[in-house]
Scaffold this motif. Structure first.
Motif, PDB file in Angstrom:
ATOM      1  N   ASP A 140     -13.092   1.435 -22.352  1.00  0.00           N
ATOM      2  CA  ASP A 140     -11.977   1.850 -22.133  1.00  0.00           C
ATOM      3  C   ASP A 140     -10.816   1.956 -20.546  1.00  0.00           C
ATOM      4  N   GLU A 141     -11.238   1.361 -19.955  1.00  0.00           N
ATOM      5  CA  GLU A 141     -10.101   0.809 -19.534  1.00  0.00           C
ATOM      6  C   GLU A 141      -9.738   0.068 -19.472  1.00  0.00           C
ATOM      7  N   ILE A 183      -8.045   0.041 -22.742  1.00  0.00           N
ATOM      8  CA  ILE A 183      -7.614   0.681 -23.352  1.00  0.00           C
ATOM      9  C   ILE A 183      -7.282   1.387 -22.820  1.00  0.00           C
ATOM     10  N   ASN A 184      -6.866   1.632 -21.409  1.00  0.00           N
ATOM     11  CA  ASN A 184      -6.330   3.106 -20.660  1.00  0.00           C
ATOM     12  C   ASN A 184      -4.857   1.500 -19.968  1.00  0.00           C
TER      13      ASN A 184
END
Length: 284
Positions: free
Chosen positions: A53-54, A56-57
């Motif tokens: 997720d990090e 992706i962000n």
């Protein structure tokens, strides 16, 4: 999120913002290579890889700036790929482009076939041309010039990264103005876009890339080639070569100018898009 799905969605998003599909693919892949620390091979073998997720962000933050502010991806990442090199770039240097790889390929051919040793690279920018050649050719030395002090700082950083700094001399000067070395080969990708064509360029180019590396201000679109050829004719040894990247629209004009001013065996080479991109000529 699955890597393949994420990549396809990102390409689609860039395309919907007005980026042409080939550029959208290249820019998304650059983001993925850089932020996920993967290679091209990894990208196509890891379609089932789930992106943290990090990451992706971080990728989405860069995509958002690219789309909303038109900042080139390469400047956002301070990274560009060219001829198997990964180079540091910033707003003080042009972003290296694949079109220029034909210039490097022909330079390497000339060096190896003619045993050229002393080379000059005019308007070196990020150092992409010089470093590509140095990593492929042993026992040569390059004089690299640029009018921009900030650009030369980028060149030096990239030279250090590829451990070729001891084989290249950097000079802040206009073209070859302060160079007195005898040379076998002179290479240049000078500013060649007429200012009246500025409005036709992509917005990210107009707004972010350095003007002094893009445009020829003279009403004569081949003015820079005239200056380079005059200086080159005084520095090249007999049988030495001049190799320049050109605006495809003016390739014939550059070739004909050289032929009528004492240069011999002039030839035009096409780039990867089959457009005339490089002119080669020899000192008589």
């Amino acid at each position: 999120m699955n890597l393949l799905d994420f990549r396809n969605n990102a390409i689609k998003e860039l395309g919907e913002s007005g980026v042409l599909k080939p550029e959208a693919i290249a820019e998304v892949d650059l983001l993925l290579y850089h932020i996920l620390n993967i290679t091209k091979k990894d990208l196509y073998l890891s379609n089932n890889f789930n992106i943290p997720d990090e990451k992706i962000n971080l990728i989405n933050d860069n995509l958002s700036k690219r789309i909303n502010e038109n900042v080139p991806i390469q400047y956002l990442l301070n990274c560009a790929y060219f001829y198997n090199l990964k180079l540091f770039v910033n707003e003080h240097v042009l972003i290296p482009r694949n079109d220029t790889e034909i210039l490097v390929e022909k330079a390497i051919e000339l060096i190896k076939n003619n045993n050229y040793k002393n080379i000059a690279d005019i308007g070196t920018g990020s150092g992409n041309i010089s470093i590509s050649i140095l990593t492929c050719c042993n026992d040569i030395n390059i004089v690299a010039t640029d009018i921009s002090e900030e650009a030369l700082k980028v060149t030096e950083l990239n030279c250090n990264s590829y451990q070729v700094r001891n084989r290249i001399k950097l000079f802040q000067t206009s073209f070859l103005e302060t160079i007195h070395n005898r040379l076998d080969l002179i290479i240049s990708n000078p500013p060649y876009i007429p200012e009246y064509k500025e409005s036709a360029l992509a917005r990210e180019v107009r707004e972010y890339e350095p003007r002094n590396a893009l445009y020829v201000s003279s009403i004569d679109p081949i003015e820079n080639y005239k200056i380079i050829s005059e200086q080159a004719s005084k520095l090249l040894v007999s049988g030495g070569a001049l190799l320049v990247e050109v605006d495809s629209e003016y390739a014939i004009d550059v070739k004909e100018y050289l032929e009528t001013n004492g240069w011999v065996n002039a030839i035009i080479y096409n780039d990867l898009n089959s457009l005339p991109r490089v002119v080669l000529a020899f000192q008589n």
